[in-house]
Design an enzyme around this catalytic site. Structure first.
Site, PDB file in Angstrom:
ATOM      1  N   HIS A  60       0.869  -1.176   0.000  1.00 18.98           N
ATOM      2  CA  HIS A  60       0.000   0.000   0.000  1.00 18.98           C
ATOM      3  C   HIS A  60       0.908   1.229   0.000  1.00 18.98           C
ATOM      4  O   HIS A  60       1.999   1.203   0.590  1.00 18.98           O
ATOM      5  CB  HIS A  60      -0.929  -0.004   1.227  1.00 18.98           C
ATOM      6  CG  HIS A  60      -2.087  -0.954   1.079  1.00 18.98           C
ATOM      7  ND1 HIS A  60      -2.679  -1.597   2.140  1.00 18.98           N
ATOM      8  CD2 HIS A  60      -2.750  -1.369  -0.031  1.00 18.98           C
ATOM      9  CE1 HIS A  60      -3.671  -2.353   1.693  1.00 18.98           C
ATOM     10  NE2 HIS A  60      -3.732  -2.241   0.388  1.00 18.98           N
ATOM     11  N   ASP A  62       1.249   4.122   1.361  1.00 22.70           N
ATOM     12  CA  ASP A  62       1.824   4.794   2.532  1.00 22.70           C
ATOM     13  C   ASP A  62       2.995   4.021   3.124  1.00 22.70           C
ATOM     14  O   ASP A  62       3.650   4.511   4.054  1.00 22.70           O
ATOM     15  CB  ASP A  62       0.747   5.072   3.602  1.00 22.70           C
ATOM     16  CG  ASP A  62      -0.120   3.881   3.928  1.00 22.70           C
ATOM     17  OD1 ASP A  62      -0.238   2.969   3.091  1.00 22.70           O
ATOM     18  OD2 ASP A  62      -0.683   3.849   5.038  1.00 22.70           O
ATOM     19  N   HIS A  63       3.285   2.836   2.594  1.00 24.41           N
ATOM     20  CA  HIS A  63       4.392   2.034   3.122  1.00 24.41           C
ATOM     21  C   HIS A  63       5.540   1.872   2.124  1.00 24.41           C
ATOM     22  O   HIS A  63       6.544   1.240   2.442  1.00 24.41           O
ATOM     23  CB  HIS A  63       3.872   0.658   3.560  1.00 24.41           C
ATOM     24  CG  HIS A  63       2.848   0.776   4.643  1.00 24.41           C
ATOM     25  ND1 HIS A  63       3.144   0.587   5.970  1.00 24.41           N
ATOM     26  CD2 HIS A  63       1.550   1.146   4.596  1.00 24.41           C
ATOM     27  CE1 HIS A  63       2.047   0.812   6.692  1.00 24.41           C
ATOM     28  NE2 HIS A  63       1.074   1.151   5.886  1.00 24.41           N
ATOM     29  N   HIS A 141      -3.789  -8.492   6.856  1.00 25.19           N
ATOM     30  CA  HIS A 141      -4.226  -7.203   6.333  1.00 25.19           C
ATOM     31  C   HIS A 141      -5.035  -7.470   5.064  1.00 25.19           C
ATOM     32  O   HIS A 141      -5.446  -8.606   4.825  1.00 25.19           O
ATOM     33  CB  HIS A 141      -2.974  -6.341   6.086  1.00 25.19           C
ATOM     34  CG  HIS A 141      -3.226  -4.897   5.788  1.00 25.19           C
ATOM     35  ND1 HIS A 141      -4.166  -4.155   6.439  1.00 25.19           N
ATOM     36  CD2 HIS A 141      -2.631  -4.056   4.894  1.00 25.19           C
ATOM     37  CE1 HIS A 141      -4.148  -2.919   5.963  1.00 25.19           C
ATOM     38  NE2 HIS A 141      -3.231  -2.834   5.023  1.00 25.19           N
ATOM     39  N   HIS A 266       1.231   5.385  12.725  1.00 24.46           N
ATOM     40  CA  HIS A 266       0.345   5.073  11.597  1.00 24.46           C
ATOM     41  C   HIS A 266      -1.080   5.525  11.937  1.00 24.46           C
ATOM     42  O   HIS A 266      -2.038   4.755  11.964  1.00 24.46           O
ATOM     43  CB  HIS A 266       0.404   3.558  11.299  1.00 24.46           C
ATOM     44  CG  HIS A 266      -0.220   3.155   9.987  1.00 24.46           C
ATOM     45  ND1 HIS A 266      -1.543   2.799   9.879  1.00 24.46           N
ATOM     46  CD2 HIS A 266       0.299   3.049   8.745  1.00 24.46           C
ATOM     47  CE1 HIS A 266      -1.798   2.479   8.614  1.00 24.46           C
ATOM     48  NE2 HIS A 266      -0.701   2.625   7.916  1.00 24.46           N
TER      49      HIS A 266
HETATM   50 ZN   LIG Z   1      -2.017  -1.063   4.346  1.00 26.85          ZN
END
Ligand SMILES: [Zn+2]
Length: 303
Positions: A60, A62-63, A141, A266
């Site tokens: 994803h 944001d990572h 996840h 986060h």
């Molecule tokens: Zn994620």
């Protein structure tokens, strides 16, 4: 650990995408370099050229959106500095190799970054970072996600009083420690006579998951647990829907696993003041740090 960013999903006016740099002796490990990592490193005084490993939990944005900047900065430093940067292993979930390759070649660049892709295909020990053992454990996840754990090997500490009794000093101490024994003025002395075991320290990185066995396994007895804390308990249904944890669950995780220090990060943009996260988790654990951009967090000193 230098916190480079603490935002989940969307950067805000105050929070950069989540991103972390862990300094451990001569190692510098980047975790989940979100967008803006290169600039945040500059602001925090973290040298990307000195990074010794990168760990990506999942793909994803944001990572991982900071990967192009990290990789191209390595190439730039490699071309322009006298000291050649060392090979940089980048660990990531193996089924996301297409995303890794796109990020790696996101724009025109003369790639001399010395990047070494390290796709992960299953749980367990995935490598060494210096003396540290790096382990990956699957989390739960919305896509394949691995949490990470670093373990320092046990070492030896010299007990000064015991050493003094032997009458051995100066360079002879090095010989005693190296070969395991030494004939001193008071007779033969072994390494065990003057040292005690110094337990290695550990760190776990649990990012983007619901509470699960993998998170517990990663966090088991660690000195520093970095855990996602996307929502407050009042939004627990959202956390469950998007496969994230609440601050309360992060606190429960740290308590159940016996982690020494819990770092919450986060955060969803719906919480402009993350101190409420700390309040919630502190009901379950007594050493909770609410991460803030560009504020370092210490690994607790040895027990
Ligand atoms: Zn994620």
């Amino acid at each position: 650990m230098v916190v480079l960013g603490t935002a989940s999903q969307l950067p805000t006016r105050r929070r950069s995408h989540n991103s972390y740099a862990l300094r451990w002796d001569d190692q510098l490990i980047l975790f989940d370099p979100g967008e803006g990592t290169q600039r945040q490193c500059t602001r925090a005084g973290v040298s990307i050229a000195r990074a010794t490993a990168v760990c990506v939990t999942h793909f994803h944005g944001d990572h991982c959106l900071g990967l192009p900047g990290v990789i191209q900065r390595r190439s730039f430093d490699n071309r322009t500095t006298a000291a050649t940067v060392k090979p940089l292993p980048i660990f990531f979930p193996g089924d996301g190799v297409q995303y890794f390759e796109r990020l790696r070649h996101a724009s025109i660049s003369h790639d001399v970054s010395a990047v070494v892709p390290q796709p992960i295909d299953g749980p367990g020990v995935i490598g060494k970072v210096g003396d540290l053992t790096l382990r990956a454990v699957p989390l739960e996840h919305r896509c394949t996600t691995y949490g990470y754990r670093l373990d320092e090997p046990d070492g030896l500490s010299v007990v000064p009083e015991r050493l003094a009794e032997t009458g051995i000093g100066g360079p002879d101490v090095g010989v005693l420690l190296e070969q395991g024994w030494f004939d001193g003025p008071n007779g033969r002395v072994t390494r065990d006579d003057v040292t005690i075991t110094r337990k290695g320290q550990s760190m776990a990185f649990v990012m983007d998951t619901v509470m699960c066995d993998g998170a517990l396994e990663l966090a088991d007895g660690v000195d520093l647990l970095v855990s996602e804390s996307t929502y407050l308990h009042e939004h627990a249904p959202l956390a469950a829907e998007y496969r994230h944890m609440t601050a309360r669950q992060a606190g429960e995780l740290a308590a159940a696993a016996g982690a020494r220090r819990l770092v919450l990060t986060h955060f969803s943009a719906r919480y402009p003041d993350a101190s409420v996260m700390g309040d919630e988790a502190s009901e379950f654990h007594n050493d909770v740090v609410v991460a803030e951009d560009l504020v370092p967090v210490a690994v607790p000193s040895r027990a």
